[in-house]
Design a protein around this motif. Structure first.
Motif, PDB file in Angstrom:
ATOM      1  N   ALA A   4     108.863 -44.445 -54.702  1.00 57.52           N
ATOM      2  CA  ALA A   4     107.881 -44.594 -55.774  1.00 57.52           C
ATOM      3  C   ALA A   4     107.233 -43.234 -56.005  1.00 57.52           C
ATOM      4  CB  ALA A   4     106.826 -45.637 -55.410  1.00 57.52           C
ATOM      5  N   SER A   5     106.596 -43.083 -57.138  1.00 61.55           N
ATOM      6  CA  SER A   5     105.899 -41.836 -57.457  1.00 61.55           C
ATOM      7  C   SER A   5     104.486 -42.154 -57.908  1.00 61.55           C
ATOM      8  CB  SER A   5     106.625 -41.092 -58.583  1.00 61.55           C
ATOM      9  OG  SER A   5     107.914 -40.714 -58.178  1.00 61.55           O
ATOM     10  N   VAL A  12     100.848 -47.497 -54.969  1.00 61.45           N
ATOM     11  CA  VAL A  12     102.271 -47.618 -55.289  1.00 61.45           C
ATOM     12  C   VAL A  12     102.894 -48.671 -54.382  1.00 61.45           C
ATOM     13  CG1 VAL A  12     102.526 -45.261 -56.151  1.00 61.45           C
ATOM     14  CG2 VAL A  12     102.876 -45.726 -53.732  1.00 61.45           C
ATOM     15  N   ALA A  13     103.868 -49.383 -54.916  1.00 58.62           N
ATOM     16  CA  ALA A  13     104.548 -50.424 -54.143  1.00 58.62           C
ATOM     17  C   ALA A  13     105.938 -49.938 -53.738  1.00 58.62           C
ATOM     18  CB  ALA A  13     104.652 -51.710 -54.956  1.00 58.62           C
ATOM     19  N   MET A 110     110.318 -58.090 -49.613  1.00 54.66           N
ATOM     20  CA  MET A 110     108.891 -57.961 -49.910  1.00 54.66           C
ATOM     21  C   MET A 110     108.616 -56.622 -50.571  1.00 54.66           C
ATOM     22  SD  MET A 110     107.372 -57.273 -46.077  1.00 54.66           S
ATOM     23  CE  MET A 110     108.748 -57.872 -45.101  1.00 54.66           C
ATOM     24  N   ALA A 111     107.453 -56.537 -51.177  1.00 58.77           N
ATOM     25  CA  ALA A 111     106.925 -55.284 -51.713  1.00 58.77           C
ATOM     26  C   ALA A 111     105.601 -55.026 -51.004  1.00 58.77           C
ATOM     27  CB  ALA A 111     106.726 -55.373 -53.220  1.00 58.77           C
ATOM     28  N   ILE A 112     105.420 -53.800 -50.542  1.00 53.74           N
ATOM     29  CA  ILE A 112     104.195 -53.426 -49.833  1.00 53.74           C
ATOM     30  C   ILE A 112     103.517 -52.309 -50.621  1.00 53.74           C
ATOM     31  CG2 ILE A 112     103.191 -52.601 -47.677  1.00 53.74           C
ATOM     32  CD1 ILE A 112     105.703 -53.621 -46.252  1.00 53.74           C
ATOM     33  N   THR A 113     102.235 -52.503 -50.912  1.00 56.42           N
ATOM     34  CA  THR A 113     101.475 -51.512 -51.662  1.00 56.42           C
ATOM     35  C   THR A 113     100.728 -50.587 -50.717  1.00 56.42           C
ATOM     36  OG1 THR A 113     101.241 -52.997 -53.544  1.00 56.42           O
ATOM     37  CG2 THR A 113      99.653 -51.194 -53.395  1.00 56.42           C
ATOM     38  N   PHE A 114     100.895 -49.300 -50.956  1.00 60.38           N
ATOM     39  CA  PHE A 114     100.180 -48.258 -50.225  1.00 60.38           C
ATOM     40  C   PHE A 114      99.390 -47.437 -51.240  1.00 60.38           C
ATOM     41  CE2 PHE A 114     103.975 -49.113 -47.715  1.00 60.38           C
ATOM     42  CZ  PHE A 114     103.453 -49.259 -46.439  1.00 60.38           C
ATOM     43  N   LYS A 115      98.347 -46.763 -50.765  1.00 59.54           N
ATOM     44  CA  LYS A 115      97.557 -45.901 -51.632  1.00 59.54           C
ATOM     45  C   LYS A 115      97.798 -44.452 -51.218  1.00 59.54           C
ATOM     46  CE  LYS A 115      92.940 -44.940 -53.343  1.00 59.54           C
ATOM     47  NZ  LYS A 115      91.515 -45.211 -53.190  1.00 59.54           N
ATOM     48  N   ILE A 116      97.984 -43.606 -52.225  1.00 61.07           N
ATOM     49  CA  ILE A 116      98.093 -42.170 -51.987  1.00 61.07           C
ATOM     50  C   ILE A 116      96.665 -41.643 -51.827  1.00 61.07           C
ATOM     51  CG2 ILE A 116      98.836 -39.956 -52.930  1.00 61.07           C
ATOM     52  CD1 ILE A 116     100.869 -41.581 -54.658  1.00 61.07           C
TER      53      ILE A 116
END
Length: 161
Positions: A4-5, A12-13, A110-116
């Protein structure tokens, strides 16, 4: 895992996918896996453990985002959700809810959301599966042939002009 970008401060997931081992392009016993354990290391990203609906799964984790009916008997369990934001490691297990002999299908799990982080220097921020254990119905370990880390391509922070 996928790529992801985003920019500093963006969420971003990343998709977590499972594909059975193959030999010569053909699946090797594709129905042998019943449980998948993962530990994901994300040292330069942030994870929000909030579970606003109280279902035991953080809102940042969406299990079966593709609505695959073959995943209906399965669920994801998180073992360290309260320490994940500070340890930057997430311990997960995908398995059947009733352990009734269901076998894990291939595809998007699954999709995992992270924060930059706001203060990132930019570049490629990896999510590395440090532990991946696949087990059959008898809970015996099965081979994992390929582990692909997730990558978040973070833009450098904007500089004031």
């Amino acid at each position: 895992m996928s790529e992801a970008s985003g920019n500093p401060g963006d969420s971003v997931a990343l998709n977590v996918e499972f594909f059975p081992p193959t030999s010569g392009g053909q699946p090797v016993d594709p129905h042998a896996i019943a449980i998948l354990d993962l530990v994901l290391d994300f040292p330069k990203l942030e994870f929000d453990p909030t579970d606003s609906d109280g279902d035991g799964i953080p809102d940042a984790i969406v299990f079966n985002p593709g609505q695959d009916p073959a995943l209906d008997p399965f669920t994801v369990t998180t073992f360290n959700v309260n320490t994940a934001p500070t340890s930057h490691m997430l311990d997960l297990e995908v398995g059947s809810e009733d352990e009734g002999g269901e076998l894990l299908p291939s595809g998007l799990l699954m999709a995992i959301t992270f924060k930059i982080p706001e203060r990132t220097t930019g570049g490629d921020l990896q999510v590395v599966p440090t532990t991946v254990r696949a087990s059959n119905l008898e809970n015996m370990a099965q081979p994992v042939l390929l582990i692909v880390p997730g990558v978040v391509h973070a833009s450098p922070p904007l500089t004031p002009t």
